[in-house]
Design a protein around this motif. Structure first.
Motif, PDB file in Angstrom:
ATOM      1  N   ILE A  65      -3.909   3.270   6.884  1.00 60.26           N
ATOM      2  CA  ILE A  65      -5.024   2.687   6.152  1.00 60.26           C
ATOM      3  C   ILE A  65      -5.537   3.710   5.146  1.00 60.26           C
ATOM      4  N   ALA A 115     -11.558   0.655  10.157  1.00 51.64           N
ATOM      5  CA  ALA A 115     -11.758   1.552   9.006  1.00 51.64           C
ATOM      6  C   ALA A 115     -13.063   1.231   8.280  1.00 51.64           C
ATOM      7  N   HIS A 156     -11.791   1.670   2.225  1.00 55.93           N
ATOM      8  CA  HIS A 156     -12.661   0.940   3.158  1.00 55.93           C
ATOM      9  C   HIS A 156     -14.033   1.581   3.280  1.00 55.93           C
ATOM     10  N   GLU A 180       0.838  -1.208   0.000  1.00 57.63           N
ATOM     11  CA  GLU A 180       0.000   0.000   0.000  1.00 57.63           C
ATOM     12  C   GLU A 180       0.872   1.257   0.000  1.00 57.63           C
ATOM     13  N   GLU A 197      -7.897  -2.350   9.900  1.00 55.07           N
ATOM     14  CA  GLU A 197      -8.699  -2.505   8.678  1.00 55.07           C
ATOM     15  C   GLU A 197     -10.177  -2.682   9.041  1.00 55.07           C
TER      16      GLU A 197
END
Ligand code: GMT
Length: 379
Positions: free
Chosen positions: A176, A293, A181, A20, A290
């Motif tokens: 993140i 999020a 998300h 990422e 995650e």
């Protein structure tokens, strides 16, 4: 900047973070080169700014262990020279920091200066790296890096406690991409897995002992005794089979779905009501972030860096490792009342926003620039 990234290309958190990061750096105009033994699982965006160079280790019957570090360091030298890579960022100390040091030394012989940034992720320090068989080499490679980062304050303290570290360690937390998300699909197909009145509990990991998979199942067992619920188990690893056996023994196999590794984490989290992470140790807990999020509250242990991510009574609850009763009690506290659940879901998402990619990636850029400036030979 031309940046080389070395990581494990698998489903583990360190590989996910590295991938990422590389994708975001490329969006910000950098040229990124992933150098590893397989295309990273979340890397589907190869293009003019993102490249992948495969490290291959030819099998030779004389070798009981094939020398991956040797192949990696040779490949690093070749790629740095070919693509004029200016800085190398290695994720997970073992063996990446060690191979990077060898590459740096080889390049130095040719008058090429390559700064190395090493990011410590967790088990490279707490479980594997501090083992006496590795410790000397791990200490050496951390101390030889031009910059060292750790993904949480807790991991920084563990590193300083377990190793004789001469370098500064900068805490750059995991991050993140909140936008990713926030589902862009209209229907996440929750109905395929559970009925309307059932709550969906999720666990995602690499199913290793450190994740305490039996605790996940026992907490779920207590939950489903009180309210209708389903458990989604996502990931692969040595603890998966025993987990399936435990579900059968407890008579809950029809309420537990084992997915294996999945590239559809956002879809699974979109219909989840609660995430369980009871790990023995966890430097950060990217899987929990995650989940948060995606607006999923977290029931976790309070080990390592998890308290830096999951906030007690806000985004979820934290218990001592192995305290299944407390975890079950906390889970039911969130799940039993719709207003409470909605409040926790909102707070989880809000807490995750503190780790948004746009706040963290510039910190890595600043480190690259500082290391580059420090390592540039004076003319
Ligand atoms: O969890 C694992 O065992 C895999 C490991 C990895 O290499 O991906 O995870 C570590 O790095 C993640 C990303 O920085 C962290 O979120 C995890 O907490 C950390 N795992 C442990 O410390 C056990």
């Amino acid at each position: 900047m031309k940046i080389g990234i070395v990581c494990y290309p698998t489903f583990g958190g360190s590989g996910v973070v590295a991938t990422e990061l590389g994708i975001e750096l490329s969006k910000r105009g950098h040229e990124v080169h992933f150098i590893t033994y397989k295309q990273p699982v979340r890397l589907d965006l190869l293009g003019s700014h993102v490249h992948f160079h495969e490290v291959t280790v030819p099998e030779y019957p004389l070798f009981h262990y094939q020398p991956y570090e040797l192949a990696l360091s040779s490949k690093l030298v070749d790629m740095v020279k070919l693509h004029k890579i200016e800085v190398l960022h290695v994720h997970y100390a073992i063996p990446h920091a060690y191979a990077a040091y060898m590459a740096k030394k080889m390049l130095q012989e040719e008058g090429i200066y390559l700064p190395i940034v090493t990011t410590l992720h967790g088990t490279d320090i707490t479980l594997v790296g501090s083992h006496p068989f590795y410790k000397t080499a791990v200490t050496f490679s951390i101390n030889q890096s031009d910059a060292v980062t750790s993904v949480s304050e807790s991991l920084k303290q563990d590193t300083l406690r377990l190793f004789d570290i001469k370098n500064d360690i900068h805490v750059v937390t995991n991050f993140i991409d909140i936008a990713k998300h926030t589902p862009n699909f209209i229907d996440c197909q929750r109905d395929l897995l559970a009925s309307k009145d059932e709550k969906i509990i999720t666990h995602i990991s690499n199913f290793r002992e450190v994740k305490r998979i039996p605790d996940v199942i026992k907490v779920f067992y207590n939950i489903q005794k009180e309210i209708p619920a389903k458990l989604m188990m996502v990931g692969e690893g040595p603890e998966k089979e025993p987990a399936e056996q435990l579900c059968a023994k407890l008579g809950i196999e029809d309420k537990v779905v084992f997915f294996g590794n999945s590239n559809e984490i956002d879809r699974i989290l979109c219909y989840s009501d609660l995430f369980i992470l009871p790990s023995e140790t966890e430097s950060f807990g990217l899987a929990a972030l995650e989940a948060m999020a995606s607006g999923v509250p977290v029931i976790s242990s309070n080990s390592g860096g998890i308290p830096e991510v999951n906030i007690e009574g806000v985004s979820g609850y934290l218990s001592n490792v192995g305290d299944i009763d407390d975890m079950s009690k906390n889970a039911l506290r969130i799940l039993k009342d719709e207003t409470t659940l909605a409040k926790f879901k909102e707070a989880a998402k809000k807490q995750a926003c503190n780790f948004d990619i746009y706040q963290i990636v510039p910190q890595y850029e600043a480190i690259y620039e500082a290391t580059l400036a420090k390592c540039k030979p004076l003319i």
